[in-house]
Design a protein around this motif. Structure first.
Motif, PDB file in Angstrom:
ATOM      1  N   ALA A  39      10.834   6.197  10.429  1.00 48.09           N
ATOM      2  CA  ALA A  39       9.930   5.194   9.868  1.00 48.09           C
ATOM      3  C   ALA A  39       9.965   5.239   8.342  1.00 48.09           C
ATOM      4  CB  ALA A  39       8.513   5.432  10.358  1.00 48.09           C
ATOM      5  N   PRO A  40       9.931   4.090   7.720  1.00 43.59           N
ATOM      6  CA  PRO A  40       9.892   4.056   6.261  1.00 43.59           C
ATOM      7  C   PRO A  40       8.474   4.269   5.753  1.00 43.59           C
ATOM      8  CG  PRO A  40       9.901   1.831   7.107  1.00 43.59           C
ATOM      9  CD  PRO A  40      10.014   2.746   8.297  1.00 43.59           C
ATOM     10  N   VAL A  41       8.372   4.464   4.457  1.00 42.79           N
ATOM     11  CA  VAL A  41       7.062   4.477   3.794  1.00 42.79           C
ATOM     12  C   VAL A  41       6.960   3.181   3.014  1.00 42.79           C
ATOM     13  CG1 VAL A  41       6.835   6.979   3.670  1.00 42.79           C
ATOM     14  CG2 VAL A  41       7.977   5.783   1.832  1.00 42.79           C
ATOM     15  N   ARG A  42       5.756   2.686   2.877  1.00 38.92           N
ATOM     16  CA  ARG A  42       5.547   1.456   2.130  1.00 38.92           C
ATOM     17  C   ARG A  42       4.737   1.782   0.874  1.00 38.92           C
ATOM     18  NH1 ARG A  42       7.461  -0.449   6.333  1.00 38.92           N
ATOM     19  NH2 ARG A  42       7.211  -2.126   7.721  1.00 38.92           N
ATOM     20  N   ILE A  43       5.271   1.376  -0.264  1.00 33.75           N
ATOM     21  CA  ILE A  43       4.623   1.624  -1.545  1.00 33.75           C
ATOM     22  C   ILE A  43       4.508   0.286  -2.276  1.00 33.75           C
ATOM     23  CG2 ILE A  43       4.775   2.833  -3.747  1.00 33.75           C
ATOM     24  CD1 ILE A  43       6.492   4.927  -2.265  1.00 33.75           C
ATOM     25  N   ASN A  44       3.273  -0.191  -2.393  1.00 36.48           N
ATOM     26  CA  ASN A  44       3.030  -1.485  -3.054  1.00 36.48           C
ATOM     27  C   ASN A  44       3.902  -2.597  -2.490  1.00 36.48           C
ATOM     28  OD1 ASN A  44       1.102  -0.334  -4.730  1.00 36.48           O
ATOM     29  ND2 ASN A  44       2.594   0.133  -6.315  1.00 36.48           N
ATOM     30  N   GLY A  45       4.076  -2.607  -1.186  1.00 39.53           N
ATOM     31  CA  GLY A  45       4.863  -3.647  -0.536  1.00 39.53           C
ATOM     32  C   GLY A  45       6.344  -3.329  -0.425  1.00 39.53           C
TER      33      GLY A  45
END
Length: 77
Positions: A39-45
């Motif tokens: 799974a990826p991480v989401r940072i400010n979209g």
């Protein structure tokens, strides 16, 4: 005061993950949607993958996301 000894996690874009996995950016997003990669991480979209997760994923012979996350939790203990 900033801790300069702290290990910083490198975050990879889909293009970078694609280069590592030898596939296209679009394929990376497809694999992500199908839960075939970590799974990826989401940072400010922005969508990014932890380099350490991708390295473990390859080291463990590319397990599905559920197995990867389970194994990662077990290895922590």
């Amino acid at each position: 005061m900033v801790n300069t000894n702290a290990t910083e996690e490198r975050l990879l874009r889909a293009v970078d993950v694609g280069q590592i996995l030898n596939c296209s950016k679009r394929s990376v997003h497809r694999y992500c949607s199908a839960a075939k990669i970590p799974a990826p991480v989401r940072i400010n979209g922005a969508v990014r993958w932890k380099q350490s997760d991708i390295e473990l994923f390859l080291q463990w012979n590319c397990p599905a996301r559920e197995e990867f996350e389970t194994r990662k939790e077990v290895e922590k203990c």
